[in-house]
Design a protein around this motif. Sequence first.
Motif, PDB file in Angstrom:
ATOM      1  N   ALA A 192      -3.549   1.772   4.016  1.00 21.33           N
ATOM      2  CA  ALA A 192      -2.433   1.390   4.820  1.00 21.33           C
ATOM      3  C   ALA A 192      -2.653   1.394   6.392  1.00 21.33           C
ATOM      4  N   ALA A 193      -3.329   2.604   6.635  1.00 21.42           N
ATOM      5  CA  ALA A 193      -3.597   2.918   8.045  1.00 21.42           C
ATOM      6  C   ALA A 193      -4.590   1.939   8.486  1.00 21.42           C
ATOM      7  N   SER A 231      -4.952  12.790  -4.473  1.00 24.42           N
ATOM      8  CA  SER A 231      -6.125  12.060  -3.981  1.00 24.42           C
ATOM      9  C   SER A 231      -5.808  10.326  -3.717  1.00 24.42           C
ATOM     10  N   GLY A 232      -5.246   9.868  -4.937  1.00 22.95           N
ATOM     11  CA  GLY A 232      -5.171   8.435  -5.141  1.00 22.95           C
ATOM     12  C   GLY A 232      -3.730   8.073  -3.731  1.00 22.95           C
ATOM     13  N   ALA A 233      -2.983   8.988  -3.684  1.00 18.32           N
ATOM     14  CA  ALA A 233      -1.845   8.751  -2.764  1.00 18.32           C
ATOM     15  C   ALA A 233      -2.664   8.733  -1.319  1.00 18.32           C
ATOM     16  N   ILE A 234      -3.312   9.581  -1.188  1.00 15.09           N
ATOM     17  CA  ILE A 234      -4.082   9.632   0.467  1.00 15.09           C
ATOM     18  C   ILE A 234      -4.876   8.510   0.634  1.00 15.09           C
ATOM     19  N   ALA A 235      -5.614   8.123  -0.640  1.00 10.78           N
ATOM     20  CA  ALA A 235      -6.453   6.756  -0.352  1.00 10.78           C
ATOM     21  C   ALA A 235      -5.609   5.481  -0.209  1.00 10.78           C
ATOM     22  N   ARG A 287       0.833  -1.014  -0.007  1.00 14.60           N
ATOM     23  CA  ARG A 287       0.132  -0.190  -0.011  1.00 14.60           C
ATOM     24  C   ARG A 287       0.878   1.275  -0.116  1.00 14.60           C
ATOM     25  N   LEU A 288       1.870   1.208   0.752  1.00 14.39           N
ATOM     26  CA  LEU A 288       2.768   2.472   0.858  1.00 14.39           C
ATOM     27  C   LEU A 288       3.638   2.490  -0.410  1.00 14.39           C
ATOM     28  N   ARG A 289       3.946   1.476  -1.156  1.00 17.67           N
ATOM     29  CA  ARG A 289       4.606   1.514  -2.284  1.00 17.67           C
ATOM     30  C   ARG A 289       3.540   2.096  -3.709  1.00 17.67           C
ATOM     31  N   LEU A 290       2.343   1.762  -3.530  1.00 17.79           N
ATOM     32  CA  LEU A 290       1.414   2.242  -4.375  1.00 17.79           C
ATOM     33  C   LEU A 290       1.178   3.863  -4.241  1.00 17.79           C
ATOM     34  N   CYS A 292      -4.747  21.655   6.010  1.00 21.95           N
ATOM     35  CA  CYS A 292      -3.673  21.778   6.632  1.00 21.95           C
ATOM     36  C   CYS A 292      -3.594  21.285   7.986  1.00 21.95           C
ATOM     37  N   SER A 293      -4.772  21.254   8.691  1.00 20.72           N
ATOM     38  CA  SER A 293      -4.918  20.597   9.990  1.00 20.72           C
ATOM     39  C   SER A 293      -5.294  19.161  10.023  1.00 20.72           C
ATOM     40  N   THR A 294      -5.781  18.543   8.981  1.00 23.51           N
ATOM     41  CA  THR A 294      -6.611  17.313   8.881  1.00 23.51           C
ATOM     42  C   THR A 294      -5.576  16.267   9.310  1.00 23.51           C
ATOM     43  N   GLU A 295      -5.915  15.184   9.679  1.00 24.98           N
ATOM     44  CA  GLU A 295      -5.371  13.811  10.115  1.00 24.98           C
ATOM     45  C   GLU A 295      -5.857  12.752   9.771  1.00 24.98           C
ATOM     46  N   PRO A 296      -5.107  11.841   9.314  1.00 30.14           N
ATOM     47  CA  PRO A 296      -5.402  10.368   8.814  1.00 30.14           C
ATOM     48  C   PRO A 296      -6.282   9.549   9.457  1.00 30.14           C
ATOM     49  N   PRO A 297      -7.199   8.950   9.122  1.00 24.06           N
ATOM     50  CA  PRO A 297      -8.201   8.145  10.152  1.00 24.06           C
ATOM     51  C   PRO A 297      -7.394   7.137  10.895  1.00 24.06           C
ATOM     52  N   GLY A 298      -7.689   7.202  12.074  1.00 20.53           N
ATOM     53  CA  GLY A 298      -7.253   6.647  13.170  1.00 20.53           C
ATOM     54  C   GLY A 298      -5.661   6.723  13.306  1.00 20.53           C
ATOM     55  N   ALA A 299      -5.274   7.829  13.053  1.00 22.97           N
ATOM     56  CA  ALA A 299      -3.648   8.402  13.311  1.00 22.97           C
ATOM     57  C   ALA A 299      -3.565   8.617  14.722  1.00 22.97           C
ATOM     58  N   ARG A 300      -2.411   8.184  15.159  1.00 24.23           N
ATOM     59  CA  ARG A 300      -1.898   8.687  16.457  1.00 24.23           C
ATOM     60  C   ARG A 300      -0.742   9.557  15.955  1.00 24.23           C
ATOM     61  N   THR A 301      -0.588  10.468  15.490  1.00 26.02           N
ATOM     62  CA  THR A 301       0.510  11.207  15.333  1.00 26.02           C
ATOM     63  C   THR A 301       0.955  12.136  16.592  1.00 26.02           C
ATOM     64  N   THR A 302       2.283  12.290  16.635  1.00 30.87           N
ATOM     65  CA  THR A 302       2.743  12.807  17.801  1.00 30.87           C
ATOM     66  C   THR A 302       2.827  14.333  17.215  1.00 30.87           C
TER      67      THR A 302
END
Length: 298
Positions: free
Chosen positions: A94-95, A85-89, A71-74, A125-135
Amino acid sequence: AAVALDRAQHLAAGALRERLSAWRGGVLNAGAVALVADGRLDDARALLELAQDGSSGATKASLTANLQNVRLRLADDALERKDWSGAIAQLDAAARVGAPASDYAAQRARANAELAALEGDASRCSTEPPGARTTAPAAAQAASMCFATLSKARREAGAIDEALQLARRALTLAPREDGAQSAVFFALVEKIKRAREADHCDLVETLVREARPFEGALHGQPWQHEEIIGGCLAHAGEMAFKVRDWGTAAALLRRAATHLPNDTAVRTNLARVDANRALEHAKGGACDQARPLAHRAA
């Protein structure tokens, strides 16, 4: 082989069933690895997703890790094609299969930043990926990259004030980030150009002082900041000279001379101002006032 093992797995029971499940997962995993080697990432993804059904334990963990990597390679491929948009999908997928945020934070930040620039939408600029636990530092860095990219897009569109505001937000979030410093510097440079064209030299001087700490954005190329300020003051002095405002012209040209001490044109124009002021005093009979100006001009 996978189909045969799948049928056998459904017929078997107990330990044999687990062995057949692991065997089936291993066969599909090997196929996926071969597909990745051939550059067929989407086919590998489909095979790994199929392999996960019915797998368990160490086999499933291995399949999941490989699926995350595919998924990360894609996502990387999508970024190269500028399919933001495809990259974010792909990164969201992957998440969902357990990829840690640290593995894709930089990719997502870049894709999100480019989308924000295309859409002109700072809320991205303030959005977070679903379920992410970013520091917190990583989230600030991602948001800074987003604001800096959006600033560049607005600057290229001619919205300089908005670009500078966005660049300053990027710098506040990540003061040491090269992208944020570069965004501030180049937004200030554009604002300096506009102020200089309007002979707003006090503003030019203020903006140059703000921009100087970020000259590193030029990667070692010289930035003639003294010439920029001095040139503005000299031009404004010439404009005052043309309307015979000798006091303003003299003050501006003297300031220009402090920035451009070796500029012959500035010294010559200062002499012209003094000479013209001396002539006006002389015509009015004020010889004591005219004399020192004439000496200084000479």
